[in-house]
Design a protein around this motif. Structure first.
Motif, PDB file in Angstrom:
ATOM      1  N   LEU A  64       0.842  -1.194   0.000  1.00 16.18           N
ATOM      2  CA  LEU A  64       0.000   0.000   0.000  1.00 16.18           C
ATOM      3  C   LEU A  64       0.873   1.238   0.000  1.00 16.18           C
ATOM      4  N   ALA A  65       0.599   2.165  -0.895  1.00 12.57           N
ATOM      5  CA  ALA A  65       1.344   3.425  -0.956  1.00 12.57           C
ATOM      6  C   ALA A  65       0.352   4.577  -0.933  1.00 12.57           C
ATOM      7  N   PHE A  66       0.423   5.406   0.112  1.00 14.38           N
ATOM      8  CA  PHE A  66      -0.471   6.556   0.258  1.00 14.38           C
ATOM      9  C   PHE A  66       0.352   7.843   0.227  1.00 14.38           C
ATOM     10  N   THR A  77      -3.752  10.276  -2.683  1.00 16.52           N
ATOM     11  CA  THR A  77      -3.481   9.460  -3.869  1.00 16.52           C
ATOM     12  C   THR A  77      -2.834   8.168  -3.383  1.00 16.52           C
ATOM     13  N   ALA A  78      -3.129   7.064  -4.064  1.00 18.28           N
ATOM     14  CA  ALA A  78      -2.696   5.770  -3.544  1.00 18.28           C
ATOM     15  C   ALA A  78      -2.472   4.775  -4.669  1.00 18.28           C
ATOM     16  N   VAL A  79      -1.615   3.798  -4.379  1.00 18.29           N
ATOM     17  CA  VAL A  79      -1.411   2.644  -5.256  1.00 18.29           C
ATOM     18  C   VAL A  79      -1.462   1.406  -4.375  1.00 18.29           C
ATOM     19  N   THR A  80      -2.344   0.485  -4.698  1.00 19.80           N
ATOM     20  CA  THR A  80      -2.447  -0.788  -3.981  1.00 19.80           C
ATOM     21  C   THR A  80      -2.011  -1.912  -4.903  1.00 19.80           C
ATOM     22  N   THR A  81      -1.034  -2.688  -4.459  1.00 18.37           N
ATOM     23  CA  THR A  81      -0.566  -3.846  -5.225  1.00 18.37           C
ATOM     24  C   THR A  81      -0.854  -5.104  -4.424  1.00 18.37           C
ATOM     25  N   ILE A  82      -1.571  -6.016  -5.048  1.00 14.43           N
ATOM     26  CA  ILE A  82      -1.998  -7.247  -4.384  1.00 14.43           C
ATOM     27  C   ILE A  82      -1.363  -8.437  -5.085  1.00 14.43           C
ATOM     28  N   PHE A  97     -13.911  -2.646  -2.624  1.00 12.24           N
ATOM     29  CA  PHE A  97     -13.438  -1.258  -2.606  1.00 12.24           C
ATOM     30  C   PHE A  97     -14.636  -0.341  -2.808  1.00 12.24           C
ATOM     31  N   ALA A  98     -14.798   0.645  -1.910  1.00 10.84           N
ATOM     32  CA  ALA A  98     -16.045   1.411  -1.954  1.00 10.84           C
ATOM     33  C   ALA A  98     -15.928   2.876  -1.570  1.00 10.84           C
ATOM     34  N   ARG A  99     -14.716   3.436  -1.484  1.00 12.95           N
ATOM     35  CA  ARG A  99     -14.637   4.872  -1.190  1.00 12.95           C
ATOM     36  C   ARG A  99     -13.398   5.452  -1.853  1.00 12.95           C
ATOM     37  N   GLY A 100     -13.476   5.703  -3.137  1.00  7.48           N
ATOM     38  CA  GLY A 100     -12.353   6.282  -3.845  1.00  7.48           C
ATOM     39  C   GLY A 100     -12.587   6.269  -5.337  1.00  7.48           C
ATOM     40  N   THR A 101     -11.700   6.912  -6.057  1.00  8.11           N
ATOM     41  CA  THR A 101     -11.759   6.964  -7.518  1.00  8.11           C
ATOM     42  C   THR A 101     -10.627   6.114  -8.080  1.00  8.11           C
ATOM     43  N   VAL A 102     -10.967   5.203  -8.960  1.00 10.88           N
ATOM     44  CA  VAL A 102      -9.974   4.340  -9.581  1.00 10.88           C
ATOM     45  C   VAL A 102      -9.538   4.939 -10.906  1.00 10.88           C
ATOM     46  N   GLY A 103      -8.223   5.075 -11.101  1.00 12.87           N
ATOM     47  CA  GLY A 103      -7.705   5.633 -12.340  1.00 12.87           C
ATOM     48  C   GLY A 103      -7.304   4.569 -13.339  1.00 12.87           C
ATOM     49  N   SER A 104      -6.661   3.493 -12.864  1.00 16.61           N
ATOM     50  CA  SER A 104      -6.245   2.426 -13.760  1.00 16.61           C
ATOM     51  C   SER A 104      -5.989   1.162 -12.952  1.00 16.61           C
ATOM     52  N   VAL A 105      -6.028   0.021 -13.643  1.00 14.65           N
ATOM     53  CA  VAL A 105      -5.764  -1.280 -13.025  1.00 14.65           C
ATOM     54  C   VAL A 105      -4.910  -2.099 -13.985  1.00 14.65           C
ATOM     55  N   GLY A 171     -12.053  -2.014   5.827  1.00 14.93           N
ATOM     56  CA  GLY A 171     -10.770  -1.896   5.164  1.00 14.93           C
ATOM     57  C   GLY A 171     -10.924  -1.478   3.716  1.00 14.93           C
ATOM     58  N   HIS A 172     -11.981  -1.954   3.073  1.00 18.55           N
ATOM     59  CA  HIS A 172     -12.193  -1.644   1.658  1.00 18.55           C
ATOM     60  C   HIS A 172     -12.720  -0.231   1.440  1.00 18.55           C
ATOM     61  N   LEU A 173     -12.919   0.517   2.537  1.00 20.17           N
ATOM     62  CA  LEU A 173     -13.194   1.945   2.401  1.00 20.17           C
ATOM     63  C   LEU A 173     -11.897   2.744   2.326  1.00 20.17           C
ATOM     64  N   VAL A 174     -10.760   2.062   2.507  1.00 19.24           N
ATOM     65  CA  VAL A 174      -9.452   2.709   2.453  1.00 19.24           C
ATOM     66  C   VAL A 174      -8.639   2.240   1.254  1.00 19.24           C
ATOM     67  N   PHE A 175      -8.658   0.925   0.986  1.00 13.32           N
ATOM     68  CA  PHE A 175      -7.858   0.390  -0.119  1.00 13.32           C
ATOM     69  C   PHE A 175      -8.547  -0.846  -0.699  1.00 13.32           C
ATOM     70  N   PRO A 176      -8.354  -1.128  -1.986  1.00 11.57           N
ATOM     71  CA  PRO A 176      -8.914  -2.355  -2.585  1.00 11.57           C
ATOM     72  C   PRO A 176      -8.316  -3.581  -1.900  1.00 11.57           C
ATOM     73  N   SER A 177      -9.160  -4.596  -1.669  1.00 15.29           N
ATOM     74  CA  SER A 177      -8.676  -5.727  -0.879  1.00 15.29           C
ATOM     75  C   SER A 177      -9.633  -6.900  -0.969  1.00 15.29           C
ATOM     76  N   ASN A 178      -9.216  -8.001  -0.388  1.00 17.72           N
ATOM     77  CA  ASN A 178     -10.108  -9.111  -0.098  1.00 17.72           C
ATOM     78  C   ASN A 178     -10.437  -8.961   1.387  1.00 17.72           C
ATOM     79  N   ASP A 179     -11.466  -8.181   1.666  1.00 13.56           N
ATOM     80  CA  ASP A 179     -11.674  -7.603   2.989  1.00 13.56           C
ATOM     81  C   ASP A 179     -12.436  -8.547   3.919  1.00 13.56           C
ATOM     82  N   HIS A 180     -11.804  -9.650   4.255  1.00 13.95           N
ATOM     83  CA  HIS A 180     -12.384 -10.578   5.219  1.00 13.95           C
ATOM     84  C   HIS A 180     -11.265 -11.182   6.044  1.00 13.95           C
ATOM     85  N   PRO A 181     -11.450 -11.351   7.366  1.00 14.99           N
ATOM     86  CA  PRO A 181     -10.340 -11.804   8.212  1.00 14.99           C
ATOM     87  C   PRO A 181      -9.836 -13.206   7.901  1.00 14.99           C
TER      88      PRO A 181
END
Length: 498
Positions: A64-66, A77-82, A97-105, A171-181
């Protein structure tokens, strides 16, 4: 916790199978074109959060890079690498992922198309990814600290910056993820901020690079972590260091202006760690500390290696000293119960909160002469009412609409600690204490379920305890307390014909 609720009156708070989350209807803002056929949100079947998590892959690491703009009212601005390994052939990859604007994938270095579906970011790779293959997904996006209507959790805006509160499903309000423990992974976190700010995240430091007017801070975890336990602090902070038992590095993050005022509380942590180690064994992570946030949250939170505390807990004289320390121990206990051993599904929440409440109460008994039996008797009186309102400890009712953290009810705090007290009464103190140590050792850095706990308890005691646990964890009414047949519930009796 999470969210460990508090009031002015001292009270309790706070195998990879995947589960799910209740969507909140706020979509991700997207720039690219939609996939050619309708995309749908996917979940992994969690009883409480059916749309949370995503099938088809297992995340191994997040990077994660913020970049913080110098104000907590504008998006980062952020970059998430999974990095992940697929468990089936994927023509599409769903991310929460539910709170942000996606520019590219990009998927494996190739540009991918994407769209939104509920609270999912649905990615279509240029080529399908085969089963059993390594996969890297890189998302360029923003991360918005300002909540939208109906979205709770994620970034916490403090008086001088930001912190995180991602439990239970944010967690998915901050960064794209598989948001389950159930899908724990390693984390590397980079934060770039103006030089007057200090950034701290889970794990240990891995560099601080200054370039002009900003510094990029990097942290890495040494143990896998659930997304709900991620933590990033950005603020005008100081970071005092000290040593814990066997040289354990301890570091706290506090507002610089409050450093001296908070020091009497911070210096208690080494003794707290030593006390917990005496109960359940060696601390499970690479470091620990308190993040004291100047914000009105109403809770404390066991984010991994860096527990979040509201400043008011330490500065408001209405809170007795013994109570504050017991809350500190509650969040520390979560590092074993909930963080190192994470819940397989959100219905297993009682294993987190019940144990943290248990050690909170035990600490208060041993250090402040607050009898555990008195607290458990009071819990027994209220238990039927708690079960009626929130469900049995291991079968909690679903969250209220628009209140996802409402699963954190008394039934999974003192109601679950009451079940542990009943277990100790049933099998005896030596067997109970052995069970606790073996539980955190056997499932360290993993996920575990209620069924796993029942199986281990039965195996260690050499007796079938399934009936005992069924009654205490799943019945609508509280069973009789072993050793205390006189204990009664205050819940009103059902009227005949009602």
């Amino acid at each position: 916790m999470p969210l460990t609720p508090r009031s002015r009156v001292p009270r309790p708070r706070t195998r990879r199978v995947k589960a799910a989350l209740l969507s909140s209807a706020v979509s991700v803002c997207l720039i690219a074109a939609s996939a050619p056929s309708p995309a749908t949100p996917l979940g992994i079947g969690d009883r409480l959060f059916p749309n949370l998590g995503n099938p088809g892959y297992d995340v191994t690491s997040y990077d994660l890079a913020f970049t913080y703009p110098g104000t907590n009212s504008k998006p980062l601005t952020a970059v998430t690498t999974i990095d992940a390994v697929t468990s089936s052939r994927l023509e599409r990859v769903n991310l929460d992922f539910a709170r942000g604007t996606v520019g590219s994938v990009e998927v494996n270095g190739a540009r991918a198309t994407f769209t939104s579906a509920g609270e999912d970011l649905v990615v279509t790779p240029a080529e399908p990814v085969g089963e059993g293959r390594w996969m890297r997904v890189t998302v360029h996006h923003t991360s918005d600290p300002v909540p939208a209507t109906g979205q709770e959790g994620g970034w916490v805006r403090t008086k001088d910056g930001l912190a995180m509160a991602n439990q239970a499903d944010a967690g998915h309000l901050v960064f794209p993820s598989n948001d389950h423990p159930s899908d724990k992974a390693m984390f590397t976190i980079h934060v770039t901020a103006p030089n007057e700010y200090t950034a701290v995240a889970n794990g240990v430091p891995a560099g601080a690079d200054r370039a002009g007017g900003s510094t990029t801070w990097t942290y890495r975890t040494r143990h896998p972590m659930a997304t709900e336990l991620a933590q990033v602090s950005i603020g005008r902070s100081t970071v005092p260091h000290r040593a814990g038992p066997h040289g354990l590095p301890l570091r706290d993050v506090v507002p610089a202006k409050d450093s001296e005022r908070l020091e009497p509380w911070l210096k208690k942590t080494p003794d707290h760690v030593a006390w917990m180690e005496g109960k359940v064994g060696r601390y499970p992570f690479e470091t620990y500390g308190l993040l004291v946030a100047d914000a009105q949250t109403g809770f404390e939170l066991e984010t991994q290696t860096l527990s979040l505390f509201e400043r008011e807990l330490f500065t408001d004289p209405a809170f007795p000293k013994w109570y504050v320390e017991s809350i500190m121990v509650h969040e520390l206990a979560h590092q074993w119960f909930g963080d190192s051993v994470s819940p397989r599904t959100w219905s297993d929440l009682w294993l987190n909160e019940g144990h943290a409440t248990w050690y909170q109460a035990l600490y208060a008994e041993e250090k402040a002469h607050k009898p555990l039996e008195d607290r458990m008797r009071a819990a027994y009186r209220a238990s039927d009412s708690w079960r009626d309102a929130g469900g049995p400890p291991a079968a909690p009712k679903a969250p209220k609409p628009g209140q996802k953290i409402s699963i954190f009810r008394p039934n999974v705090y003192d109601g679950a600690a009451l079940a542990l007290y009943a277990l100790r009464q049933e099998i005896g103190r030596p067997a109970f204490e052995r069970l606790e140590r073996v539980w955190v050792s056997a499932h360290r850095d993993d996920v575990a379920s209620t069924a796993d706990f029942v199986e281990l308890a039965s195996g260690l005691t050499g007796r079938d305890l399934s009936g005992f646990f069924k009654a205490w964890l799943y019945n609508k009414k509280t069973p009789p307390m072993p050793g205390h047949p006189d204990w009664k519930s205050d819940a009103p009796q059902e009227r005949k014909g009602a």
